[in-house]
Design an enzyme around this catalytic site. Structure first.
Site, short mmCIF file in Angstrom:
data_model
loop_
_atom_site.label_atom_id
_atom_site.label_comp_id
_atom_site.label_asym_id
_atom_site.label_seq_id
_atom_site.Cartn_x
_atom_site.Cartn_y
_atom_site.Cartn_z
N GLU A 1 -1.67 -8.99 3.31
CA GLU A 1 -1.89 -9.64 4.31
C GLU A 1 -2.98 -9.70 5.11
O GLU A 1 -2.72 -10.62 6.53
CB GLU A 1 -0.52 -8.18 5.59
CG GLU A 1 -1.07 -7.06 5.99
CD GLU A 1 -1.08 -6.08 4.94
OE1 GLU A 1 -0.76 -7.02 3.41
OE2 GLU A 1 -1.49 -5.14 5.29
N HIS B 1 -2.92 -5.13 0.44
CA HIS B 1 -2.86 -5.88 1.80
C HIS B 1 -2.54 -7.05 1.82
O HIS B 1 -3.89 -7.56 2.04
CB HIS B 1 -3.61 -5.40 2.93
CG HIS B 1 -3.33 -3.10 2.92
ND1 HIS B 1 -2.61 -3.19 3.60
CD2 HIS B 1 -4.71 -2.36 2.40
CE1 HIS B 1 -2.55 -1.53 3.60
NE2 HIS B 1 -3.55 -1.53 3.47
N CYS C 1 0.50 -1.37 0.03
CA CYS C 1 -0.10 0.05 -0.10
C CYS C 1 0.91 1.33 0.05
O CYS C 1 1.14 1.59 -0.92
CB CYS C 1 -0.48 -0.40 1.48
SG CYS C 1 -2.58 1.32 1.10
N1 GLN Z 1 -2.30 6.28 2.87
C1 GLN Z 1 -1.79 5.98 2.15
C2 GLN Z 1 -3.85 6.26 1.00
O1 GLN Z 1 -4.33 6.27 1.58
C3 GLN Z 1 -1.30 4.42 1.29
C4 GLN Z 1 -2.64 4.01 2.74
C5 GLN Z 1 -2.32 2.57 3.80
O2 GLN Z 1 -1.13 2.88 3.44
N2 GLN Z 1 -2.95 1.80 3.80
O3 GLN Z 1 -4.01 5.99 -0.07
#
Ligand code: GLN
Length: 539
Positions: A518, A516, A387
């Site tokens: 994970e 994600h 992410c």
């Molecule tokens: N802050 C980033 C976004 O909102 C990444 C979010 C995250 O890592 N879950 O796109």
């Protein structure tokens, strides 16, 4: 109709109620029952999405995009099932529904009261979850500790549910038995007090699970039995374990599964946990150690350091390591240490077989992470970005390979000249109106994998589905420029034309994903991307 097992905690928080709830579910699943689980969080927040990870720990995301407590992750990992919004509730959610019903005149002119209307809503949600999951057993974990004000209404719901279904409801109290070093004896008094507090709420525990550094001995069990009013056989040891996946086996050793059957008047059933036993054997076997570093910022709190914020990442690494017959040694690396680009500090990254840059929010720590990613790229150290980790990898590539020196994310600079990572179109209106709750791009989305890439090798599938939680994305205005300079776009959501995975050639493993992974790794089915990452890193 389902059986319902409530799990509440006494003495203190963080004694592993979530793992205990999941483990009880597991031993029932091992008897062939269909098990579902849900978490009740006693706070006002409608979901966990608006909370800081240091405050709350990891925000777990389900397939349907519910931002919930990390314990839901434990249930999914232990039970190997997918849960959704019905499996999670907070005080905020419950009140919101009751108030809305009142506004819709659904109470037909009646005075709407905290009791019984709030507990009734809780009960109806529990029943709904059980029905949706067609469960034989619903495990319900009540957050917090008995005796505190916050979760009283949920205990009230448990009490009322037992009244409604006297033969179908059990209550398990998880407590902690401290052993003071200077005395050297395990003490039961805090457990006794907790059981009393539960009695005050009108509930007699059917089982007490005694968390402690070692198994409870007979005198301890007897004492708890006498003072807390239950059979010594219903006092179950929950000693510290090296791996939480051993807990179901420990519970079985103390006969918990059979006692549950007996209490509910169910015929005893043969238990089959072969696969799980095999997993635990693998975990306990001596294996070659592989060092993995995680560069983050959500672990420092006062004089302590927490690993809760990245729990699913940690578990995924462990699962992948076991699948590769390795033992993962995970090390925290604070992003801020790398900010100045200190060469000595960066050189320490060479000690690791691989580095993960996980998700995150806000600018703090990002420059340090970008320096780390640059070092990993140049020194060919395996890198997995998750992410925010992907967004920073794109920024690093744009700055240092494409020569866009001021490349950044709109998240860090609203007036950026070169926002290679930009706010998604549908987010703009939401942000303008301060609509933050539950509005990110959430939950499962499809992604098409480009053949011949590391991602294709890992996934072995053309279309995959992964869970998301973000507002920003790779800015397509820069896509061609990045690709021209060698960035490989190996995963795309074709419906919205969003870049989901990037990787690099001429590098053993440089893969970063907008989602994600994970959240989908399970001990019995480790995530393909983590598996491939660990495999390459082991070399
Ligand atoms: N802050 C980033 C976004 O909102 C990444 C979010 C995250 O890592 N879950 O796109």
């Amino acid at each position: 109709m389902a059986y319902y097992i409530f799990v509440g905690g006494g003495v203190m928080s963080s004694v592993g109620k979530g793992a205990a709830t999941a483990s009880i579910g597991k031993i029932l699943q091992g008897r062939g029952f269909k098990v579902s689980a849900m978490k009740i969080d006693p706070y006002i927040n409608v979901d966990a999405g608006t909370m800081n990870p240091i405050e709350h720990g990891e925000v777990f995301v389900t397939n349907d995009g519910t931002e919930c407590d990390q314990d839901v992750g434990n249930y999914e990992r232990f039970l190997n099932i997918n849960l959704n919004t019905e499996n999670y509730m907070t005080t905020g959610r419950v009140y919101q529904t009751v108030i809305q019903k009142e506004r819709n005149l659904e109470f037909q002119g009646k005075c709407v009261e905290v009791v019984p209307d709030i507990p009734n809503e809780v009960i109806s949600r529990i029943e709904k979850a059980g029905k949706k999951d067609k469960a034989d057993f619903v495990m319900i974990e009540i957050g917090g500790t008995v005796g505190e004000y916050q979760n009283l209404l949920f205990l009230e719901a448990a009490r009322m549910m037992k009244l409604k279904y006297p033969k179908k409801v059990l209550f398990v109290l998880v407590t902690y038995l401290p052993t003071l070093k200077i005395i050297g004896e395990m003490k039961t008094k805090p457990t006794q007090t907790s059981a009393r507090l539960l009695n005050e709420a009108g509930i007699q525990p059917d089982f007490i699970l005694g968390r402690a550094s070692s198994p409870l001995d007979e005198p301890r069990k007897r004492k708890i039995s006498i003072f807390c009013n239950l059979d010594p056989k219903d006092v179950i040891s929950a000693p510290d374990v090296d791996s939480i996946y051993q807990i179901p086996i420990n519970f079985e050793k103390d006969g918990l599964g059979n006692r549950i059957m007996k209490k509910l008047g169910l015929k005893s059933r043969k238990q089959d946990m072969k696969e799980w036993d095999k997993l635990v054997n693998t975990i306990q076997k001596k294996k070659e150690v592989i060092k993995i570093g995680i560069v983050g910022k959500y672990f420092e709190t006062g004089g302590f350091s927490l690993m809760d914020s990245y729990i699913s990442v940690i578990e995924s690494v462990k699962h992948a390591a076991w699948a590769n017959n390795k033992e993962a040694k995970i090390q925290w690396l604070s992003a801020q240490k790398f900010e100045t680009g200190d060469k000595k500090e960066l050189a320490k990254l060479k000690e690791y077989a691989g580095i993960i840059v996980p998700g995150g929010f806000g600018i703090r720590g990002t420059e340090g992470k970008i320096k780390v990613i640059e070092y990993l790229r140049k020194n060919k150290i395996p890198f997995l970005g998750l992410c925010l980790g992907m967004q920073l990898a794109v920024i690093e590539f744009a700055r240092n390979v494409c020569g866009i020196k001021d490349a950044t994310s709109r998240e860090f600079d609203a007036k950026a000249n070169n926002p290679v990572i930009d706010l998604m179109e549908e987010q703009k209106e939401l942000m303008k109106n301060h609509k933050y709750g539950g509005t990110m791009r959430l939950g499962s989305w499809d992604c098409e994998i480009k053949s011949g890439t590391i991602s294709a090798k890992a996934y072995k599938e053309k279309i995959i589905s992964e869970r998301h939680r973000h507002r920003y994305e790779l800015n397509n205005d820069y896509r061609e420029q990045l690709i021209k300079k060698g960035l490989i776009v190996s995963g795309v959501n074709t419906k919205k034309d969003l870049v989901e995975i990037i990787e690099l050639k001429d590098h053993p493993f440089f893969v970063a994903v907008q989602f994600h992974p994970e959240f989908k790794s399970r001990p019995l089915s480790p995530h393909p991307l983590f598996k491939e990452f660990v495999k390459v890193a082991s070399k």
